[in-house]
Design an enzyme around this catalytic site. Structure first.
Site, mmCIF file in Angstrom:
data_model
loop_
_atom_site.group_PDB
_atom_site.id
_atom_site.type_symbol
_atom_site.label_atom_id
_atom_site.label_comp_id
_atom_site.label_asym_id
_atom_site.label_seq_id
_atom_site.Cartn_x
_atom_site.Cartn_y
_atom_site.Cartn_z
ATOM 1 C CD GLU A 26 -4.197 -8.056 1.793
ATOM 2 O OE1 GLU A 26 -5.080 -7.412 2.393
ATOM 3 O OE2 GLU A 26 -2.991 -7.738 1.852
ATOM 4 C CD GLU A 48 -2.702 -1.505 2.384
ATOM 5 O OE1 GLU A 48 -2.778 -0.598 3.234
ATOM 6 O OE2 GLU A 48 -3.265 -2.613 2.531
ATOM 7 C CG ASP A 84 -12.120 -9.469 2.803
ATOM 8 O OD1 ASP A 84 -11.398 -9.504 3.817
ATOM 9 O OD2 ASP A 84 -12.224 -8.466 2.054
ATOM 10 C CG HIS A 92 -9.495 -6.173 1.411
ATOM 11 N ND1 HIS A 92 -9.727 -7.267 2.214
ATOM 12 C CD2 HIS A 92 -8.165 -5.930 1.493
ATOM 13 C CE1 HIS A 92 -8.600 -7.667 2.762
ATOM 14 N NE2 HIS A 92 -7.623 -6.884 2.330
ATOM 15 C CG ASN A 116 -0.528 -6.960 -1.394
ATOM 16 O OD1 ASN A 116 -1.160 -7.551 -2.267
ATOM 17 N ND2 ASN A 116 -0.953 -6.866 -0.137
#
Ligand code: G3I
Length: 334
Positions: A250, A143, A252, A220, A184
């Site tokens: 990651e 990030e 979800d 996400h 990432n």
């Protein structure tokens, strides 16, 4: 012959995700939390059965693993790496350089550029060196850009300068030349100003000969907030044209605060999981599909949003949800 086909389809109908993934030459992973890994048999059983890749949710972050200037705590990370080795799983290290979950001695320190660079170099060499040969992928920088595609202002960029990105990858490569090194990020999965910024940054790093091997797309997302699969595929293709791997790192899917019954929302959630895995299967160098946890019983989202949610593949009683079946279906489609 017919009974053979029947047997194969029966096998496929009940094969765990990791067996289906192997058949498609992909890695299927989940983020792992230290406490349930230690305390819950069901957690360990499903993790070992369904996944061939793990990533520590928090245990390898700067704060937990390097709490004091002369103090490292490898206990959580060692437990996860050991579990992975026992169960024939690969490991994604997460993460060497981030602006979150830093220890006070970093955030409150008053270091010169050279002092902080020396601290970061020693951190990366110590952590990557300890897991040399046992961590296949590293999120070296996490990030590092803001949503408008510009360099995020952090203790690293402020004190060391923008060159902290290249230095971090260089130091990680020195510590383990066999590891594949990733940048990432979130909100830059499709085609937008952030993914354009990521693309330009990693192209510049590659042009400068920096050892970067892939980009992690966190994913996400939510029922009302997810990128178009065609845009994610196009973004992966332009990154791959630079010689990079991509991974969904990651995923979800929040279902809170969305219209419809729970059943309707879980069905829509399943479609989003299906379509994302399908695009990773279609993208030639999308090498891994990772969810951020695997059971609603242990997700970061309710702690973050202060609202109940059901974002993952298994419910909080460890029962498979439509999202789990959707991933199986995606693997079984030609
Ligand atoms: O371990 C301490 C515990 O000792 C203490 O009592 C407790 C209360 O303060 O905090 C515990 O640490 C928490 C940690 O999770 C472990 O549960 C931190 O406060 C909390 O901030 C931390 O949240 C994590 C968050 O990153 C920040 O590091 C989430 O679990 C984790 O899922 C989340 O993951 C991030 C990825 O690393 C990067 N991409 C976004 C993703 C979601 O934010």
């Amino acid at each position: 012959m017919a009974e053979m086909i029947g047997a194969e389809s029966h096998l496929a109908a009940h094969a765990p995700l990791r067996d289906l993934a192997r058949g498609r030459n992909k890695l299927i992973g989940a983020a792992v939390a230290v406490s349930p890994l230690a305390d819950e048999e069901r957690y360990r059983e499903i993790l070992a059965r369904e996944f061939n890749l793990v990533t520590p949710e928090n245990a390898m972050k700067f704060g937990p693993i390097h709490p004091g200037p002369e103090e490292y705590d490898f206990s959580g990370a060692d437990a996860i790496v050991s579990f992975a080795k026992t169960h024939g799983m690969m490991v994604r290290g997460h993460t060497l350089v981030w602006h979150n979950q830093l220890p006070d001695w970093i955030t409150n320190g008053t270091y010169s550029r050279d002092q902080l660079a020396a601290i970061l170099r020693e951190h990366i060499h110590t952590v990557v060196g300890r897991y040399r040969g046992n961590v296949r992928f590293w999120d070296v920088v996490n990030e590092g850009l803001t949503d408008d595609g510009r360099l995020r202002e952090t203790v690293w960029s402020r004190v060391i300068g923008p060159e902290y990105l290249a230095l971090a990858f260089q130091w990680a490569h020195e510590a383990d030349p066999s590891a594949l090194l990733f940048y990432n990020d979130y909100n830059g999965e499709g085609l937008n100003v952030k993914s354009d910024g990521i693309y330009q940054m990693v192209r510049s790093l590659r042009d400068d000969g920096v050892p970067i091997h892939g980009v992690g797309l966190q994913m996400h997302v939510g029922l009302r907030n997810h990128p178009r699969p065609c845009d994610v595929l196009a973004n992966q293709e332009r990154l791959t044209a630079l010689g990079l791997e991509t991974q969904i790192t990651e995923m979800d899917v929040q279902i809170q605060k969305a219209p419809g019954s729970i059943a309707e929302r879980l069905k829509e959630q399943a479609r989003i999981y299906h379509d994302t895995l399908a695009l990773c299967l279609a993208a030639p160098r999308c090498t891994a599909f990772v969810t951020w946890g695997f059971t609603d019983r242990h997700s970061w989202i309710p702690h973050f949003t202060h609202h109940r949610d059901q974002p993952l593949l298994f419910d909080d009683a460890y029962q498979p949800k439509p999202a789990y079946e959707a991933l199986r279906a995606a693997f079984l489609e030609e």
